[in-house]
Design an enzyme around this catalytic site. Sequence first.
Site, PDB file in Angstrom:
ATOM      1  N   GLY A   1      -2.606   2.201   4.503  1.00  0.00           N
ATOM      2  CA  GLY A   1      -3.702   3.155   4.458  1.00  0.00           C
ATOM      3  C   GLY A   1      -5.047   2.554   4.761  1.00  0.00           C
TER       4      GLY A   1
ATOM      5  N   HIS B   1      -6.575  -0.094 -31.536  1.00  0.00           N
ATOM      6  CA  HIS B   1      -5.525   0.023 -32.552  1.00  0.00           C
ATOM      7  C   HIS B   1      -4.328   0.798 -32.018  1.00  0.00           C
ATOM      8  CE1 HIS B   1      -3.607   2.007 -36.078  1.00  0.00           C
ATOM      9  NE2 HIS B   1      -3.686   0.770 -36.561  1.00  0.00           N
TER      10      HIS B   1
ATOM     11  N   SER C   1       1.042 -21.964 -34.788  1.00  0.00           N
ATOM     12  CA  SER C   1       1.219 -20.793 -33.939  1.00  0.00           C
ATOM     13  C   SER C   1      -0.168 -20.421 -33.438  1.00  0.00           C
ATOM     14  CB  SER C   1       1.832 -19.640 -34.740  1.00  0.00           C
ATOM     15  OG  SER C   1       1.839 -18.487 -33.939  1.00  0.00           O
TER      16      SER C   1
ATOM     17  N   TYR D   1       7.801 -21.952 -28.018  1.00  0.00           N
ATOM     18  CA  TYR D   1       8.180 -20.547 -27.894  1.00  0.00           C
ATOM     19  C   TYR D   1       6.955 -19.671 -27.680  1.00  0.00           C
ATOM     20  CZ  TYR D   1       6.488 -19.867 -32.668  1.00  0.00           C
ATOM     21  OH  TYR D   1       5.698 -19.798 -33.778  1.00  0.00           O
TER      22      TYR D   1
ATOM     23  N   CYS E   1       1.463 -16.426 -30.764  1.00  0.00           N
ATOM     24  CA  CYS E   1       1.713 -15.038 -31.111  1.00  0.00           C
ATOM     25  C   CYS E   1       0.489 -14.269 -30.615  1.00  0.00           C
ATOM     26  CB  CYS E   1       1.919 -14.866 -32.608  1.00  0.00           C
ATOM     27  SG  CYS E   1       0.562 -15.460 -33.593  1.00  0.00           S
TER      28      CYS E   1
ATOM     29  N   ARG F   1       9.491  -5.435   7.357  1.00  0.00           N
ATOM     30  CA  ARG F   1       8.832  -6.232   6.316  1.00  0.00           C
ATOM     31  C   ARG F   1       9.636  -6.090   5.040  1.00  0.00           C
ATOM     32  NH1 ARG F   1       3.958  -1.999   6.035  1.00  0.00           N
ATOM     33  NH2 ARG F   1       5.254  -0.255   5.464  1.00  0.00           N
TER      34      ARG F   1
ATOM     35  N   ARG G   1      -2.444  -2.087  16.891  1.00  0.00           N
ATOM     36  CA  ARG G   1      -2.045  -1.995  15.481  1.00  0.00           C
ATOM     37  C   ARG G   1      -2.662  -3.114  14.668  1.00  0.00           C
ATOM     38  NH1 ARG G   1       4.379  -2.260  15.794  1.00  0.00           N
ATOM     39  NH2 ARG G   1       4.205  -1.040  13.886  1.00  0.00           N
TER      40      ARG G   1
ATOM     41  N   MET H   1      -5.971   1.045   7.518  1.00  0.00           N
ATOM     42  CA  MET H   1      -6.402   1.107   8.902  1.00  0.00           C
ATOM     43  C   MET H   1      -5.345   1.853   9.680  1.00  0.00           C
ATOM     44  SD  MET H   1      -7.922   0.003  11.693  1.00  0.00           S
ATOM     45  CE  MET H   1      -7.310   0.125  13.351  1.00  0.00           C
TER      46      MET H   1
ATOM     47  N   LYS I   1       2.775  -8.105  10.131  1.00  0.00           N
ATOM     48  CA  LYS I   1       3.396  -7.316  11.189  1.00  0.00           C
ATOM     49  C   LYS I   1       3.651  -8.170  12.418  1.00  0.00           C
ATOM     50  CE  LYS I   1       1.892  -3.041  11.276  1.00  0.00           C
ATOM     51  NZ  LYS I   1       0.684  -2.222  11.473  1.00  0.00           N
TER      52      LYS I   1
HETATM   53  P1  ADP Z   1       1.142   0.942   9.622  1.00  0.00           P
HETATM   54  O1  ADP Z   1       0.731  -0.458   9.408  1.00  0.00           O
HETATM   55  O2  ADP Z   1       0.239   1.926   8.976  1.00  0.00           O
HETATM   56  O3  ADP Z   1       2.590   1.144   9.358  1.00  0.00           O
HETATM   57  P2  ADP Z   1       1.819   0.809  12.393  1.00  0.00           P
HETATM   58  O4  ADP Z   1       1.055  -0.161  13.204  1.00  0.00           O
HETATM   59  O5  ADP Z   1       3.161   0.390  11.966  1.00  0.00           O
HETATM   60  O6  ADP Z   1       0.918   1.231  11.176  1.00  0.00           O
HETATM   61  O7  ADP Z   1       1.907   2.150  13.212  1.00  0.00           O
HETATM   62  C1  ADP Z   1       2.329   3.356  12.656  1.00  0.00           C
HETATM   63  C2  ADP Z   1       3.413   3.973  13.482  1.00  0.00           C
HETATM   64  O8  ADP Z   1       3.000   4.123  14.829  1.00  0.00           O
HETATM   65  C3  ADP Z   1       4.666   3.151  13.580  1.00  0.00           C
HETATM   66  O9  ADP Z   1       5.521   3.414  12.507  1.00  0.00           O
HETATM   67  C4  ADP Z   1       5.283   3.619  14.854  1.00  0.00           C
HETATM   68  O10 ADP Z   1       6.118   4.712  14.607  1.00  0.00           O
HETATM   69  C5  ADP Z   1       4.102   4.020  15.677  1.00  0.00           C
HETATM   70  N1  ADP Z   1       3.889   2.961  16.683  1.00  0.00           N
HETATM   71  C6  ADP Z   1       3.136   1.862  16.591  1.00  0.00           C
HETATM   72  N2  ADP Z   1       3.233   1.110  17.711  1.00  0.00           N
HETATM   73  C7  ADP Z   1       4.073   1.764  18.526  1.00  0.00           C
HETATM   74  C8  ADP Z   1       4.599   1.495  19.830  1.00  0.00           C
HETATM   75  N3  ADP Z   1       4.267   0.400  20.513  1.00  0.00           N
HETATM   76  N4  ADP Z   1       5.453   2.379  20.337  1.00  0.00           N
HETATM   77  C9  ADP Z   1       5.774   3.496  19.667  1.00  0.00           C
HETATM   78  N5  ADP Z   1       5.339   3.812  18.461  1.00  0.00           N
HETATM   79  C10 ADP Z   1       4.487   2.948  17.877  1.00  0.00           C
HETATM   80 MG    MG Z   2       4.091   0.542  10.113  1.00  0.00          MG
END
Ligand code: ADP
Ligand code: MG
Length: 928
Positions: free
Chosen positions: A106, A482, A792, A879, A859, A364, A97, A108, A27
């Site tokens: 999921g 089997h 083989s 092969y 094989c 990403r 984040r 964090m 990220k």
């Molecule tokens: P994940 O890794 O689970 O996608 P993110 O860090 O992307 O978590 O955060 C989830 C959501 O929170 C993002 O999709 C975004 O919509 C919102 N978000 C995160 N940072 C900001 C920010 N600086 N301003 C506004 N929304 C944010």
């Molecule tokens: Mg995200």
Amino acid sequence: MAKKNVYYFAAGKADGKAEMKNLLGGKGANLAEMCNIGIPVPAGFTITTEMCTEYYRNNKKLPQSLTKEVNAAMAKVEKAMGKKFGGAKNPLLISVRSGARKSMPGMMDTVLNVGLTSKTIPGLIAITDNERFVYDAYRRLIMMYADVVMEKAAGLELPEGEGVRIQMEEAMEKMKKEKGYEFDTELTAEDLKKLANEFKAIVKKVIGQPFPDDAQKQLWGGIKAVFQSWNGKRAIEYRRIEKIPADWGTAVNVQTMVFGNTGDDSATGVAFTRDPATGDNKFYGEWLVNAQGEDVVAGTRTPSPLNKDTKSEHSRHLLSLEEQNPKIYKQLEKIRNKLEKHYKDMLDIEFTIENNTLWMLQCRVGKRTGTAAVRMAVDMATERLINRTTAIMRVAPVQLDELLHPMLDPAAERDAEVVAKGLPAGPGGGVGQAVFTADDAAAWAQKGKKVILIRNETSPEDVHGMHVSEAILTAKGGMTSHAALVARGWGKCCIVGCGSLQISARDKKATAGDITINEGDWISMNGTLGVVYLSSLPVVPAAPERNKWYKTLMTWVDAARQMKVRTNADSPPDAAQAIAFGAEGIGLTRTEHMFFDPKRIVHMREMILAENEETRRKAVMKLLPFQKEDFTGILKTMAGKPVTIRLLDPPLHEFVTLDDEQVKELSEQINVSVAHIKARIAQLHELNPMLGHRGCRLGIAYPEITEMQARAILEAAAELTKKKVKVMPEIMIPLVGHPNEFINQEAVIRRVAGEVQKKYKVRLNYMVGTMIEIPRAALVADRIAEHAEFFSFGTNDLTQMGFGFSRDDIGGFLPAYLAKKILPEDPFQSLDQEGIGQLVQFGVERGRSTRPALKCGICGEHGGDPESVRFCHRVGLDYVSCSPFRVPIARMAAAQAAIEWPRKAAAKPKAKAKAKAKAKAKAKAKRK
Ligand code: ADP
Ligand code: MG
Ligand code: MG
């Protein structure tokens, strides 16, 4: 200079870049990259993954120096945004984040709106003139912060239903109900203010501490919580499954908040630069007006389609961003194009619109289905975004699986009732009526019914019923049982080891919990995931040959690879299927499978039960016409492509596991007394049949078996040759461990070949070789290769005997081995390169030391496993051979291996390569 731990980013400039994923996490690196290419990103900074590692090394303490660096970066952010973090006037709010090298969905949660306190709230209300918005942000902060920082990161393990988040959700629901609201957006400023107070009371009550009313405290609480989450239960579990090392650590991104929830000029959304399901080059996404990040994915409100192309039956009536705000949509589309040009791949993006200003929050490389992966790779190469080599590398070989099997309709699957889950042994979808014996399966199928055969486990005796079934379901057995092997060979949907099923073949029913499946009930199976449903779901057909992208990609794949791909096939239809999938020969035809047909098994049993050579020879020769017919069919289908035929391999008693009834019947059929049959069966009993009288040991004890099989093969070849059909049989002697075993059997075959050539007056094209499947054979491969024309590698048995693991009993201890990480994976599924792989490598080298042109292949199950195929390429096999439905996967894996580790010499004629090597050596000598 001290190590840099904090990397600043803002539109137009960033300390980091995309290549720094290891340090900044995915990220953080991509946020920096977007800044660098001029995409609007709210300013912020990234704390490195190394700091996370240090945090743990340091007894969960952060160094003093970090505070300084963070403060300095925060000052830059404040300057860029013209706001002050924790300030009373124009307060800056931030999000905290997480972000590891690889996305860990999921693992964090993000904390948004950090910095809202009793001091900053009035300032924000003054500047936005929007009290409702501020309290909406505040109640979200309290919930997220209490849940993520105060509860989860602190390691509080509250009983189900007593966590802060759920209690707060309940409080909010209650309020909505009392007020008669349907949507969150109906809550007024007053409501939200009240809710925030209720939330704070819940924090106090559940956690025993107040919600921090201090911006700095919130910031550092958030940072630590992200680091802490790296070793949370969810994260550890996820890392285990995805094989992510624990010492990678996560980065922390601190970023200026932009608000999608200030009113109708604001919104938030997620999108893919192309359709991730089909690969279609269309912008694809969803958005929500007046909402904050989590709302889109949380499912609390139904998101609207991004544009016309994204509208579905369910969302046709909703207004798209394209319609509602064409200006912003155009801007977003421009960013989409810019990102794809820059990253040269399909991206998954997150954006927020604050008062008609667009901000990008994440990008990403996007996850995609196999179908989409193929289409995108070819499209992007055609668009010249990437070259063909990159296109080939873009598709994971197993993703092709999806294109080769009919599947359950995913939309229908979502609403169907799940009965049970098991191991996904055979991919694709299967729908049919439940039957509980192979004979019932055969009888029902005869009447034109679609059936699914449900058994505790299957045996060779069930094969006729398995073959006519749409799918196979077993309660016991593993991925190499089997049922699994047979189903995969046919590309049939199959789920094994479905432990929750109680099957009664006698009562013709199965139960799973309180659900009962009776004979004739419709069930559906997703063999790719291992899920069983109690209903008849629609199926979408597979037709790879009609998929133009697949066809194009596979021509590139075939041009790139340096290893041939053959198939394991026992019948002409299987062989034909494999050719359609691109097989270039047969690497293994198992002759024993041919004997289980009811018409033939009698003669087989007669032969086994024979007392002396004369009666045995008589019985064996009754099998000759059948075998000849089989081989004629296969050799003809393969039309000159090599066909490796293995002589009889399994222990004889496998053909005579009979109950009293069957013994009586057999006794009448072959005119041998019941007592005699029983005595002979008892005599054949072995304690360790897999190490017993099988393979070439059979042919050595009973040469007439080898003779009959050789004659069947060679006469079939001779007759076809006379009819001008090209043939290339390769006769393979199984289970050789000592060169003398080979010499003994080869003599029989060569003698028969002489006789056949004389009788038909033709010169036959054929080879005699062996399977290398006993460790000793690999060790004396040079001596065996003096006689054998090809090798083989039978890596199933080689693994069994190399490890000393009985293939049939591994279910008893393998799960514990995997759980305790004694083995990284099932060695029968993916070749143990470190150990058994050495036997292969050594065998190839030794073998070619006495016979340089020795043809070597593999094989067995490993031939269709991408990792194993890569290994085979590296050790110089000619092969790999795998089941028909794995052929395209093996082709893809072989191509990728050739791209990663090109075999220079093999790609060119030998003489040329030699000359080149000489020249090179000369040049080198000169340089010295
Ligand atoms: P994940 O890794 O689970 O996608 P993110 O860090 O992307 O978590 O955060 C989830 C959501 O929170 C993002 O999709 C975004 O919509 C919102 N978000 C995160 N940072 C900001 C920010 N600086 N301003 C506004 N929304 C944010
Ligand atoms: Mg995200
Ligand atoms: Mg074997």
